[in-house]
Design a protein around this motif. Sequence first.
Motif, short mmCIF file in Angstrom:
data_model
loop_
_atom_site.label_atom_id
_atom_site.label_comp_id
_atom_site.label_asym_id
_atom_site.label_seq_id
_atom_site.Cartn_x
_atom_site.Cartn_y
_atom_site.Cartn_z
N LEU A 130 0.85 -1.19 0.00
CA LEU A 130 0.00 0.00 0.00
C LEU A 130 0.89 1.24 0.00
N GLU A 131 0.42 2.29 -0.63
CA GLU A 131 1.25 3.50 -0.68
C GLU A 131 1.52 4.03 0.72
N LEU A 132 0.55 3.95 1.59
CA LEU A 132 0.72 4.30 3.00
C LEU A 132 0.18 3.14 3.82
N GLU A 133 1.01 2.54 4.66
CA GLU A 133 0.53 1.43 5.48
C GLU A 133 1.25 1.37 6.82
N LEU A 134 0.57 0.80 7.77
CA LEU A 134 1.13 0.57 9.10
C LEU A 134 1.67 -0.85 9.15
N MET A 135 2.93 -0.98 9.57
CA MET A 135 3.60 -2.27 9.54
C MET A 135 3.94 -2.70 10.97
N PRO A 136 3.23 -3.72 11.50
CA PRO A 136 3.56 -4.23 12.83
C PRO A 136 4.70 -5.22 12.77
N ASP A 137 5.44 -5.35 13.86
CA ASP A 137 6.50 -6.34 13.90
C ASP A 137 5.95 -7.74 14.09
N ARG A 138 4.74 -7.82 14.66
CA ARG A 138 4.09 -9.09 14.89
C ARG A 138 2.64 -8.81 15.26
N ILE A 139 1.87 -9.88 15.46
CA ILE A 139 0.51 -9.74 15.97
C ILE A 139 0.50 -10.30 17.39
N GLY A 140 0.31 -9.43 18.37
CA GLY A 140 0.34 -9.83 19.76
C GLY A 140 -0.29 -8.77 20.63
N ASP A 141 -0.23 -8.97 21.93
CA ASP A 141 -0.81 -8.00 22.86
C ASP A 141 0.00 -6.70 22.91
N GLU A 142 1.30 -6.81 22.68
CA GLU A 142 2.17 -5.63 22.60
C GLU A 142 2.94 -5.70 21.29
N ILE A 143 2.89 -4.63 20.53
CA ILE A 143 3.52 -4.63 19.21
C ILE A 143 4.31 -3.33 19.02
N ALA A 144 5.21 -3.36 18.05
CA ALA A 144 5.85 -2.15 17.55
C ALA A 144 5.33 -1.95 16.14
N VAL A 145 4.99 -0.72 15.79
CA VAL A 145 4.41 -0.45 14.48
C VAL A 145 5.12 0.73 13.83
N GLN A 146 5.40 0.60 12.53
CA GLN A 146 6.01 1.67 11.74
C GLN A 146 5.01 2.21 10.74
N ILE A 147 5.19 3.47 10.35
CA ILE A 147 4.44 4.06 9.24
C ILE A 147 5.32 3.95 8.00
N LEU A 148 4.82 3.30 6.97
CA LEU A 148 5.56 3.18 5.71
C LEU A 148 4.88 4.00 4.63
N PHE A 149 5.64 4.87 3.98
CA PHE A 149 5.17 5.61 2.80
C PHE A 149 5.98 5.11 1.61
N ARG A 150 5.29 4.49 0.69
CA ARG A 150 5.94 3.87 -0.47
C ARG A 150 7.07 2.93 -0.05
N GLY A 151 6.80 2.20 1.02
CA GLY A 151 7.73 1.17 1.47
C GLY A 151 8.84 1.64 2.37
N LYS A 152 8.94 2.96 2.62
CA LYS A 152 10.01 3.49 3.45
C LYS A 152 9.45 4.09 4.74
N PRO A 153 10.12 3.88 5.88
CA PRO A 153 9.62 4.41 7.15
C PRO A 153 9.60 5.93 7.17
N VAL A 154 8.53 6.49 7.75
CA VAL A 154 8.42 7.94 7.94
C VAL A 154 7.94 8.19 9.37
#
Length: 210
Positions: A130-154
């Motif tokens: 997706l052009e803009l997507e939220l990328m979690p490190d995993r699916i769990g009760d506690e996660i880390a999530v990045q914002i990706l714009f065109r595949g790159k973190p912002v």
Amino acid sequence: MDDIIKIVNHEAWIEIWNDRAYLKWGHYPEVDGKLDPLSITRAFAVAKGIVKPLIVGMDKDSSAKGGLFLEFDDADAIAVEYDRGIYTLTEDGKWIFGRSVPPKYSVKDVRRILGFAKVYLSDNIIPLGLELELMPDRIGDEIAVQILFRGKPVAGKVKLRNSDGSFEFDADEKGTKLKLAKGVNVISARYVDEFCSVKRSMVTTLTILR
């Protein structure tokens, strides 16, 4: 005017209940009408690296739940992309549909309203492109999530809505950590692509059911 603000500020998210997917519109948990199906530019499922189309529609069940249904075979993830069109933002805070407005309006900028929504159905957590997507490190009760714009973190603001309330976090390019609640968790982020004549205002959501 209120209808315009709803289109600009609302977002779509996907919920999974009893092995069925529902596309909802508003701000979780508040549903405000339905996303116009004609605004959907792409709806797809990913299964073992293969992309397949989703079927989008309405029936009594989906209407009772306040959304559209998304039908698909077995999948690792599903996603929807939509385009609400071009709006002109005036200096006095009006959002006017279309790019051209009468001279009496002082134009601040012109924006295209775009949105994305996704949910993972397995532990195969990979970007969906997706052009803009939220990328979690995993699916769990506690996660880390990045914002990706065109595949790159912002960097940006990440909002989490669940049964405990609504919370906003600052995310740098490494992301941010979130503690999820039982039930539906809707995570969202917004981004404005300003490097074009028509600014592209984007919103993306990730739903995680715990």
